[in-house]
Design a protein around this motif. Structure first.
Motif, PDB file in Angstrom:
ATOM      1  N   GLU A  82     -37.074  50.052 -10.678  1.00 33.88           N
ATOM      2  CA  GLU A  82     -37.645  49.326 -11.808  1.00 33.88           C
ATOM      3  C   GLU A  82     -38.794  50.104 -12.457  1.00 33.88           C
ATOM      4  O   GLU A  82     -38.894  50.161 -13.695  1.00 33.88           O
ATOM      5  CB  GLU A  82     -38.132  47.950 -11.362  1.00 33.88           C
ATOM      6  N   LYS A  83     -39.631  50.723 -11.648  1.00 33.89           N
ATOM      7  CA  LYS A  83     -40.726  51.510 -12.209  1.00 33.89           C
ATOM      8  C   LYS A  83     -40.185  52.742 -12.937  1.00 33.89           C
ATOM      9  O   LYS A  83     -40.685  53.114 -14.009  1.00 33.89           O
ATOM     10  CB  LYS A  83     -41.705  51.922 -11.105  1.00 33.89           C
ATOM     11  N   ALA A 113     -38.901  51.632 -16.256  1.00 31.32           N
ATOM     12  CA  ALA A 113     -40.001  51.356 -17.192  1.00 31.32           C
ATOM     13  C   ALA A 113     -40.570  52.649 -17.767  1.00 31.32           C
ATOM     14  O   ALA A 113     -40.842  52.738 -18.973  1.00 31.32           O
ATOM     15  CB  ALA A 113     -41.094  50.556 -16.498  1.00 31.32           C
ATOM     16  N   GLU A 136     -40.578  53.749 -21.675  1.00 31.36           N
ATOM     17  CA  GLU A 136     -41.810  54.145 -22.368  1.00 31.36           C
ATOM     18  C   GLU A 136     -41.626  55.490 -23.068  1.00 31.36           C
ATOM     19  O   GLU A 136     -42.058  55.683 -24.215  1.00 31.36           O
ATOM     20  CB  GLU A 136     -42.982  54.232 -21.386  1.00 31.36           C
ATOM     21  N   ILE A 143     -38.970  45.232 -14.199  1.00 28.05           N
ATOM     22  CA  ILE A 143     -39.065  46.295 -15.201  1.00 28.05           C
ATOM     23  C   ILE A 143     -39.990  45.861 -16.330  1.00 28.05           C
ATOM     24  O   ILE A 143     -40.811  46.640 -16.818  1.00 28.05           O
ATOM     25  CB  ILE A 143     -37.674  46.644 -15.769  1.00 28.05           C
ATOM     26  N   SER A 144     -39.860  44.600 -16.753  1.00 21.65           N
ATOM     27  CA  SER A 144     -40.689  44.079 -17.842  1.00 21.65           C
ATOM     28  C   SER A 144     -42.167  44.175 -17.495  1.00 21.65           C
ATOM     29  O   SER A 144     -42.996  44.525 -18.348  1.00 21.65           O
ATOM     30  CB  SER A 144     -40.319  42.621 -18.134  1.00 21.65           C
ATOM     31  N   TYR A 152     -43.688  46.286 -15.298  1.00 19.65           N
ATOM     32  CA  TYR A 152     -44.130  47.682 -15.308  1.00 19.65           C
ATOM     33  C   TYR A 152     -44.214  48.214 -16.739  1.00 19.65           C
ATOM     34  O   TYR A 152     -45.161  48.921 -17.098  1.00 19.65           O
ATOM     35  CB  TYR A 152     -43.164  48.549 -14.495  1.00 19.65           C
ATOM     36  N   LEU A 153     -43.225  47.866 -17.575  1.00 17.76           N
ATOM     37  CA  LEU A 153     -43.203  48.354 -18.949  1.00 17.76           C
ATOM     38  C   LEU A 153     -44.362  47.781 -19.762  1.00 17.76           C
ATOM     39  O   LEU A 153     -45.062  48.517 -20.480  1.00 17.76           O
ATOM     40  CB  LEU A 153     -41.867  48.005 -19.612  1.00 17.76           C
ATOM     41  N   CYS A 179     -36.502  45.326 -26.280  1.00 18.06           N
ATOM     42  CA  CYS A 179     -36.001  45.734 -24.969  1.00 18.06           C
ATOM     43  C   CYS A 179     -35.372  44.528 -24.278  1.00 18.06           C
ATOM     44  O   CYS A 179     -36.063  43.541 -23.999  1.00 18.06           O
ATOM     45  CB  CYS A 179     -37.122  46.291 -24.100  1.00 18.06           C
ATOM     46  N   LYS A 184     -30.972  47.145 -20.835  1.00 21.63           N
ATOM     47  CA  LYS A 184     -30.846  47.407 -19.402  1.00 21.63           C
ATOM     48  C   LYS A 184     -29.508  46.896 -18.903  1.00 21.63           C
ATOM     49  O   LYS A 184     -29.162  45.731 -19.091  1.00 21.63           O
ATOM     50  CB  LYS A 184     -31.992  46.724 -18.645  1.00 21.63           C
TER      51      LYS A 184
END
Length: 451
Positions: free
Chosen positions: A124-125, A128, A132, A240-241, A243-244, A300, A327
């Motif tokens: 997930e990181k 993200a 980015e 993911i959301s 971290y993003l 996203c 995703k």
């Protein structure tokens, strides 16, 4: 090598398939016997049903003679305990754990004597960070960087009316006014290694190697207008959301995050003080209109459902949102790849790339790959190598070398200068070389590119 994969979920099975294809002996561990039976039917693997953190189960899986244990279960705690137990039984075994919790990740880094991990991965990181990067350089569906960011392989879709539509590749440089290399083309779901006479068609997805400094020139001369992303709409309160949104907050970008789960919204509002969190159903057309989808610079789709993400992204595209990122947990289906989903991000794929690179490096400490990127829907790989004293054919023109079939040297970086090579190009010790292969052979070390 003898490899134990603990956890037969999407990531575990994808890894098993790829590592088996590369000639490794795989043993799968999972608590779900039906999943294991299905996996064994499809893949040439051994299996053990049980708790992967249990000493008895690991012994049954052959951990005493294993070279590597990869823990990819859904629970960070189980993955950590699995690797610690495996290392306690076999101190020579390498261990890789999927760790999603930021708190655990920090503990692992600061307490290496307690957590004997060779590598940690956080899908997930990684996803993200990839998103980015895409938001910082709009205009490309995908962007993979090499040579410490000096060279990139970018993905573009050839739309009807694009300047490259119906143009042979050997005439491309006259249009874009910079030197690039099209290393792969995805047409109707099939990857093609194109020659100079290959004619691009509407609907093609092309993978272009270029020095990073030339990417803006490429976009400008193709007439692809880009603008700095200032407003981002994130659909779905996922890991993911989080971290993003955190990354975008640091970038001073205006972020709005929406989710239909009220409790998640409350949690995210607390964790992300600079993000506007809205409770609502992001698959509802009117709700998205009310949230100002037409004013967003980027959208996203990061919910837990692939189908929902696809619908949201297609609706965003119909509203002319400049940049759409989707995703998908699985996107091997050709139908999915033909849909207007913008940039497609697969956390599973990013995670597997990191692990495969580590496995190859274990086998070949000299000349091993620095990075591995799967492109063209997994039908090709871009692999980065450092030219060292063991590399064959140094200081020889490329036109005198014999490369394996379906292997292409896409770029050579010497110091701060990146070259898209021609027949007279050479590589020397210390250079970074990117090779693209669309064949079945695996490039484990740099000398594998030669016959």
């Amino acid at each position: 090598m003898n490899i134990i994969i603990a956890g037969a979920g999407k990531t575990g099975l994808t890894l098993a398939q790829q590592l088996i294809a590369e000639g490794h002996d795989i043993t799968l561990i999972d608590t779900n016997n039906r999943v294991l039976e299905s996996a064994v039917e499809r893949h040439d693997a051994m299996s053990v049903c049980g708790n992967c953190a249990s000493k008895e189960v690991l012994l049954q899986a052959g951990v005493e003679g294993a070279d590597l244990v990869i823990a990819t279960s859904d629970a960070d705690e189980v993955n950590l305990l699995c690797c610690m137990t495996a290392h306690g039984i076999n101190s020579k075994v390498h261990t890789i754990a999927r760790i999603r919790s930021p708190q655990y990740a920090e503990q692992v880094m600061t307490m290496p004597e307690i957590f004997p991990l060779s590598l940690t991965v956080n899908p997930e990181k990684s996803a993200a960070l990839e998103i980015e990067r895409l938001l910082k350089f709009p205009g490309f569906l995908r962007r993979d960087t090499f040579a410490k960011g000096q060279v990139a392989i970018v993905e573009l879709r050839i739309e009807q009316g694009n300047k490259l539509c119906n143009v042979p590749l050997n005439e491309m440089s006259g249009i874009i006014k910079c030197h690039v290399l099209v290393c792969a083309v995805l047409r109707n779901g099939a990857a093609i290694a194109p020659s100079g006479n290959f004619v691009l068609e509407a609907g093609d997805r092309i993978f272009v190697t270029a020095p990073t400094a030339d990417l803006a020139i490429l976009l400008r001369n193709l007439g692809i207008v880009t603008r700095r992303v200032r407003k981002v709409l994130i659909c779905g309160a996922s890991r993911i959301s989080y971290y993003l949104a955190k990354l975008l907050e640091d970038d001073k970008i205006d972020v709005k995050l929406v989710d239909k789960d009220y409790n998640k919204c409350v949690e995210f509002a607390t964790l992300l003080p600079e993000t506007t969190v809205v409770h609502g159903d992001c698959s509802n057309q009117q709700f998205l209109n009310d949230q100002g989808i037409e004013n967003a610079d980027a959208l996203c789709s990061l919910t837990g459902m692939d189908e929902t993400n696809m619908l949201i992204s297609m609706y965003a595209g119909s509203n002319n949102v400049p940049q759409v990122i989707t995703k998908l947990s699985r996107h091997e289906n050709t139908i999915m790849t033909s849909l207007p989903l913008g940039s497609v991000i697969s956390p599973k794929e990013l995670c597997c790339n990191d692990i495969v690179r580590y496995v190859r490096a274990m086998q070949n400490q000299t000349g091993a790959a620095i990075s591995v990127h799967s492109i063209a829907n997994g039908q090709a790989e871009a692999v980065e190598f450092l030219v060292d004293s063991s590399t064959k054919y140094r200081d020889m023109p490329l036109k005198k070398l014999k490369l394996k079939n379906n292997v292409l040297i896409a770029s050579i970086t010497h110091g701060v200068k990146t070259q898209i090579p021609n027949g007279d190009s050479i590589f020397t010790e210390g250079d970074t070389l990117v090779a693209v292969t669309s064949g079945r052979g695996v490039l484990k070390q740099i000398n594998d590119i030669f016959i």
